[in-house]
Design a protein around this motif. Structure first.
Motif, mmCIF file in Angstrom:
data_model
loop_
_atom_site.group_PDB
_atom_site.id
_atom_site.type_symbol
_atom_site.label_atom_id
_atom_site.label_comp_id
_atom_site.label_asym_id
_atom_site.label_seq_id
_atom_site.Cartn_x
_atom_site.Cartn_y
_atom_site.Cartn_z
ATOM 1 N N ARG A 1 0.837 -1.183 0.000
ATOM 2 C CA ARG A 1 0.000 0.000 0.000
ATOM 3 C C ARG A 1 0.878 1.241 0.000
ATOM 4 O O ARG A 1 1.943 1.251 0.597
ATOM 5 C CB ARG A 1 -0.889 0.012 1.246
ATOM 6 N N GLY A 2 0.426 2.284 -0.677
ATOM 7 C CA GLY A 2 1.224 3.500 -0.694
ATOM 8 C C GLY A 2 0.533 4.596 -1.462
ATOM 9 O O GLY A 2 -0.649 4.496 -1.777
ATOM 10 N N THR A 3 1.282 5.664 -1.734
ATOM 11 C CA THR A 3 0.699 6.767 -2.498
ATOM 12 C C THR A 3 1.061 6.601 -3.968
ATOM 13 O O THR A 3 2.030 5.958 -4.302
ATOM 14 C CB THR A 3 1.244 8.122 -2.024
ATOM 15 N N HIS A 4 0.233 7.242 -4.777
ATOM 16 C CA HIS A 4 0.451 7.066 -6.199
ATOM 17 C C HIS A 4 -0.087 8.264 -6.973
ATOM 18 O O HIS A 4 -1.227 8.659 -6.767
ATOM 19 C CB HIS A 4 -0.277 5.795 -6.651
ATOM 20 N N PRO A 5 0.739 8.838 -7.852
ATOM 21 C CA PRO A 5 0.251 9.975 -8.623
ATOM 22 C C PRO A 5 -0.577 9.531 -9.831
ATOM 23 O O PRO A 5 -0.210 8.575 -10.503
ATOM 24 C CB PRO A 5 1.544 10.649 -9.091
ATOM 25 N N VAL A 6 -1.678 10.217 -10.091
ATOM 26 C CA VAL A 6 -2.499 9.920 -11.273
ATOM 27 C C VAL A 6 -2.927 11.226 -11.943
ATOM 28 O O VAL A 6 -2.934 12.290 -11.314
ATOM 29 C CB VAL A 6 -3.785 9.134 -10.898
ATOM 30 N N GLY A 7 -3.296 11.120 -13.215
ATOM 31 C CA GLY A 7 -3.919 12.259 -13.874
ATOM 32 C C GLY A 7 -5.301 12.477 -13.265
ATOM 33 O O GLY A 7 -5.994 11.518 -12.948
ATOM 34 N N TRP A 8 -5.684 13.751 -13.117
ATOM 35 C CA TRP A 8 -6.887 14.041 -12.318
ATOM 36 C C TRP A 8 -7.633 15.231 -12.888
ATOM 37 O O TRP A 8 -7.014 16.231 -13.286
ATOM 38 C CB TRP A 8 -6.432 14.343 -10.880
ATOM 39 N N CYS A 9 -8.945 15.099 -12.946
ATOM 40 C CA CYS A 9 -9.748 16.241 -13.388
ATOM 41 C C CYS A 9 -10.294 16.961 -12.164
ATOM 42 O O CYS A 9 -11.076 16.384 -11.406
ATOM 43 C CB CYS A 9 -10.908 15.788 -14.270
ATOM 44 N N PRO A 10 -9.891 18.203 -11.943
ATOM 45 C CA PRO A 10 -10.316 18.926 -10.743
ATOM 46 C C PRO A 10 -11.826 19.161 -10.714
ATOM 47 O O PRO A 10 -12.407 19.323 -9.639
ATOM 48 C CB PRO A 10 -9.582 20.268 -10.845
ATOM 49 N N LYS A 11 -12.465 19.173 -11.887
ATOM 50 C CA LYS A 11 -13.897 19.423 -11.911
ATOM 51 C C LYS A 11 -14.682 18.159 -11.553
ATOM 52 O O LYS A 11 -15.582 18.187 -10.733
ATOM 53 C CB LYS A 11 -14.294 19.912 -13.305
ATOM 54 N N HIS A 12 -14.316 17.056 -12.193
ATOM 55 C CA HIS A 12 -14.988 15.795 -11.920
ATOM 56 C C HIS A 12 -14.554 15.182 -10.593
ATOM 57 O O HIS A 12 -15.223 14.304 -10.066
ATOM 58 C CB HIS A 12 -14.653 14.766 -13.007
#
Length: 968
Positions: free
Chosen positions: A157-168
RNA sequence: GCGGGGGUGCCCGAGCCAGGUCAAAGGGGUCGGGCUUAGGACCCGAUGGCGUAGGCCUGCGUGGGUUCAAAUCCCACCCCCCGCACCA
């Protein structure tokens, strides 16, 4: 189908063979690309069935994942582009679009359509075992899989960066973005430069090259951008307003404190944490406020942008004066040695590319790319960078500060130094990191720019685990990989695989049982599902409920662990039922062959290997992987944007299933990209109808005559030759070669037979050839083969026939035809050169007593003897007289025989006597027709009879297999 | 960059791992002929160069090497395509 021959049940009397192909994702109809993998798997299944195996070939449907979700949303919103794609390219009736706004309905729709296509294609699938990955029973199986992985410590388990839509407020992948762009996430190192006066404010300079920190001459801020002070984990950072927004998705405690007038900062000084040097803040218009923090450290020796910007500012002395900067302060500080460059490589490239100013973006980007690449791969950190580090510290303290730089950074390659520098500064508390979309801007379909979000509590499958890797390699080394070339690719993939995020926050699929809201991602829930085929129809038949399929159930069925009595007690499943299900799994597993397109090698197929070795004992590990290339259409890649995707069912409607199958197989060997063309399909149709005509000639068994001529013997022998050939192709997965032999070469054999006979007529011998032909056609074109089989008067199904075996070949017949063909070719060649119409042909052949010389020569070449060795061997056995007679011929014979086909050579070694004169006489009609000379004007003589009839020079040149020819 | 695949005649594309029917399969195109009122489809022939006898010369990305013999094996170089993740 009506005979249910594809429904495979355990049968201990037969060897089993279990084949699966990667199941489809039903967000669009099946197209020709899918058809390739499934057709190959089906041909294999049918072939193995005819070889006597009890073959299981099942199919399922992969609902897991997000693209279906996104598509349904778009359809609901009546996105005109997608609607037109569905209606015009995918052949979806317009009235059906409405109901496809629901993800599950969409999946079910294409699922049904794909299944129908598979049925129409004649795939020999056991449909009782069909399932989808959102079936409750399947989800229980996946829960078991992940529980096991967790128990074995293979989930982390850990942190993970992803592409993200701030609106959705949702992660976005490629299919969620405008133009289907994959957001590429990169990591910037932030180096904290402390502002000299004022309260603890840091300027986090974002860089991809932390190792250049030693050569910083100044800091750049964009004079036109809005900067703010933010509090990040208790420290104050100066960043652009945009950066502050983005940081909120990556950090827990981000608070904007105040806006800052950037112009007031210019001329102020910050401290370089790596060197303790005070450097000025200067305006740099090239700085992009939308990338990372909007704070840039200036390294004019190694960064073309910085060099150009410094050059710009040096040309404005009044500005330097205003900010109190001595031009000498901005002199480039060399850090890296690269061959082919001066001490200041940035200057080299800036001049080479003709950069005008810091705003000359195109050239600067090019220069940067070139220099970064050269320095990264060939650059070495200079030893003297050590002197830059805290030079004013007393030596007794400085020793400690400098040590890491001396040991880990100076003199090292750029790649090593980069990592070491970041680590070092981080340890000192002066470095941090920030994720950024490297190919920004990328937009969500809603139009909002995609940012990077750091997800907490992500679950990973730890493919980096060394013990696991070792086991995966063990399996790979045992497995049959087809084609073999791909083994290296698998090896490489196993090596570089590390933690893989295994869950997503949305989409269809199975929820992680211990983490609400996390759905197991689609490449992770499809690694061992082949197991499920072996048992699911029995689970349904026995009416077991999903809640009965707990961990212990699967432990017992798959691993044989636990006591059936206890499970009976806990889940209420009768012991007999449990045992029956277990024995079905035991019968079919391990998987014998796994099929997919080559795009799945670096992901699915490798995960398939990993998960099997993690969860199953060695004797249940899969045995083979078969991989195929893509299908192109009229020479072009099929793609949504080109709108040249042909739905499989449309192709079936136009050409018929057998034509589609044969055309796909005939167009390329396994790993090559196949090119499906209209023309090829037409040609295949033509060949098939040609075969039908030939079958008609031999359909009536009772009326057939017995053809005992060389032609008849030859066609029987050719049947055996072709059986051997096609069988070899089938065994080696050379389906293209097999199809071409069956469709084209064997038809040519029949034509040749007619030519040899001089009549288009059936015979018992031809029927023998045709019967075997139809059998071998059955795996490739099952529908037509079945029809032809019945046309031949058979009452059985050809699918259940045994694959033909090559019985004894007729070497003399095959050699006779090959010999005569060569003779015809030679005569024609002579006629061509002489340019006269021939009236009479005399052929003088060697004495049959010399035949053994030919056999010896052939054997010699087969054994790779040199001419000398061959000659010695032959002459040793002869008397002096014979030697004189034979010796001159040997060279010519040897050279000729050398060039013969391996197959023909082997044939020749089995022939003890061969009379060339007789061979020619037997096919004289055929020769006459072929060269256009009257039969009676073709005269065949033995060498002994030819004295005086043909020139003596020619007479002397006669050797076995090479007669003398005189055309007049 | 790393990893993988590949460069063959006018074009597509086999052959290469197991060197020798390889001037190089099979298509397509082009040219000539047949069939036909004509076109299409179909059939036959030609399609590197030379040659009045079954042959010779040049040739399979470039340059070397091994071998009696190389498109095939070895070395170096040039060029093209694909993958490098959390996405099916």
């Amino acid at each position: 189908m009506k005979e249910r021959v594809y429904e495979a049940n355990p049968d201990p009397s037969k060897p089993k063979f279990f084949i699966t192909a990667a199941f489809p994702y039903p967000n669009s109809p099946l197209h020709l690309g899918h058809a390739r993998t499934y057709t190959i798997a089906d041909v294999y299944a049918r072939y193995m069935r005819m070889k006597g195996y009890n073959v299981l070939f099942p199919m399922g449907f992969h609902y897991t994942g997000t693209p279906i979700l996104t598509m349904a949303e778009q359809l609901k919103a009546k996105d005109p582009e997608l609607v037109s794609l569905f209606v015009e390219v995918y052949d979806v009736p317009p009235e059906d679009i409405e109901k496809l706004g629901d993800p599950l309905a969409l999946a079910r729709y294409f699922h049904k359509d794909a299944k129908q296509a598979m049925i129409e294609m004649g795939y020999s699938i056991d449909w009782r075992r069909e399932f989808t990955t959102v079936d409750e029973e399947f989800k229980k199986f996946i829960v078991w899989q992940f529980t096991k992985l967790k128990e074995k410590g293979l989930l982390t388990r850990g942190t993970h960066p992803v592409g993200w839509c701030p609106k959705h407020n949702m992660p976005v992948g490629m299919h969620d973005t405008k133009g289907d762009v994959e957001p590429e996430i990169g990591e910037f190192t932030l180096i904290l430069f402390k502002l000299e006066d004022g309260d603890e404010i840091y300027l986090p300079a974002a860089t991809l090259r932390p190792e250049t920190v030693f050569g910083v001459t100044n800091i750049w801020l964009n004079p036109h951008a809005q900067y703010v002070i933010v509090e990040v984990d208790g420290r104050k950072w100066l960043v652009t307003e945009k950066a502050a927004f983005k940081l909120r998705f990556q950090r827990k405690n981000v608070r904007v404190v105040e806006k800052v007038d950037v112009s007031k900062l210019f001329g102020k000084r910050v401290v370089n944490p790596a060197t303790n040097k005070r450097v000025p803040i200067l305006p740099g218009t090239f700085v992009d406020p939308d990338t990372a923090t909007g704070v840039v450290m200036s390294v004019p020796a190694h960064a073309p942008y910085d060099y150009a910007a410094v050059r710009d500012i040096l040309s404005q002395p009044e500005m330097l004066k205003k900010y109190g900067v001595d031009p000498r302060e901005l002199e480039p500080i060399p850090l890296i040695k690269v061959k082919g460059y001066s001490d200041v490589p940035a200057r080299d490239v800036v001049e080479k590319f003709g950069v005008e100013s810091q705003l000359d973006k195109e050239k600067l980007d090019e220069a940067t790319k070139k220099l970064y690449s050269d320095e990264y791969h060939h650059g070495i950190m200079r030893e003297d960078i050590v002197s830059l580090v805290y030079p004013d510290l007393p030596p007794e303290y400085r020793r400690y500060v400098v040590a890491p730089v001396k040991v880990w950074i100076a003199g090292k390659s750029v790649a090593e130094a980069r990592e070491a520098t970041a680590k070092w500064l981080e340890a000192l508390g002066y470095a941090d990191k920030m994720y950024e979309v490297m190919n920004r801007p990328v937009y969500c379909r809603c139009g909002t720019e995609v940012v990077v979000k750091v997800l907490e509590d992500q679950w990973f499958i730890d493919y980096g685990n060394p013990a696991w890797k070792a086991k995966a390699k063990e399996l790979l080394s045992k497995m049959n990989i087809v084609p073999e070339e791909l083994r290296k690719e698998f090896m490489y993939t196993i090596d570089w695989l590390h933690e893989r995020a295994a869950a997503r926050t949305r989409g269809l699929g199975t929820e992680l049982p211990w983490a609400r809201g996390w759905i197991i991602e689609s490449l992770s829930d499809s690694t061992i599902y082949m197991i499920f085929y072996t048992v699911n129809y029995k689970i349904r038949r026995y009416g077991l409920k999903p809640e009965q399929l707990g961990i212990e159930f699967w432990d017992y069925v798959v691993l044989g662990k636990g006591n059936p009595k206890d499970i009976e007690k806990k889940y209420g499943i009768p012991r007999k039922v449990l045992e029956d299900i277990r024995s079905e799994f035991e019968y079919w597993y391990p998987l014998d062959s796994r099929h997919s397109g080559r795009d799945l090698v670096p992901n699915h197929l490798t995960f398939f290997i990993f998960n099997h070795v993690a969860l199953l004992p060695r004797e249940k590990w899969p045995r083979q992987i078969v991989v195929n290339g893509f299908v192109m259409l009229e020479g072009k890649k099929m793609s949504k944007s080109l709108r040249n995707i042909i739905p499989l069912r449309r192709a079936i409607r136009v050409y018929g299933p057998d034509t589609v199958r044969a055309a796909i197989l005939a167009s390329a060997e396994l790993l090559q990209d196949a090119n499906f063309t209209h023309e090829l399909a037409l040609s295949v149709m033509d060949r098939l109808s040609n075969i039908v005509k030939i079958v008609e000639l031999v359909a009536d068994k009772e009326q057939l005559e017995d053809d005992s001529s060389i032609a008849g013997r030859w066609i029987v022998s050719m049947a055996c030759t072709r059986i051997r050939e096609v069988t070899n192709y089938m065994e080696e997965f050379k389906y293209r070669a097999a199809t071409i032999t069956l469709l084209y070469e064997m038809a040519k054999d029949v034509e040749k037979y007619f030519e040899l006979r001089g009549a288009v007529k059936g015979s018992k011998q031809l029927r023998f050839f045709v019967e075997n032909w139809v059998k071998m056609l059955a795996p490739i074109v099952p529908h037509i083969a079945e029809e032809l089989w019945h046309r031949l008067g058979n009452k059985t199904l050809v699918v259940t026939e045994e694959w033909p075996k090559p019985v004894q070949r007729d070497a003399v017949a095959e050699l006779t035809v090959a010999y005569v063909d060569k003779l015809i070719e030679d005569i024609k060649e002579i006629i061509k050169v002489v340019k006269k119409k021939p009236e009479k042909v005399i052929v003088a052949v060697d004495e049959p007593t010399n035949w053994q010389l030919a056999v010896k020569a052939v054997q010699a070449t087969l054994n790779r003897l040199s001419f000398k060795e061959f000659m010695n061997e032959v002459l040793r056995e002869l008397s002096r007289d014979e030697r004189r007679r034979v010796a001159p011929k040997l060279k010519k014979l040897f050279d000729y025989v050398m060039g013969l086909h391996e197959d023909l050579k082997k044939l020749i070694t089995t022939i003890n006597e061969f009379d060339e004169k007789q061979a020619i006489e037997q096919l004289k009609d055929y020769i006459a027709r072929s060269i256009g000379v009257d039969k009676n004007n073709i005269i065949v003589l033995r060498a002994s009879e030819a004295k005086g009839v043909i020139p003596s020079q020619k007479l002397a040149s006669i050797v076995p297999l090479r007669p003398a020819i005189v055309v007049s």
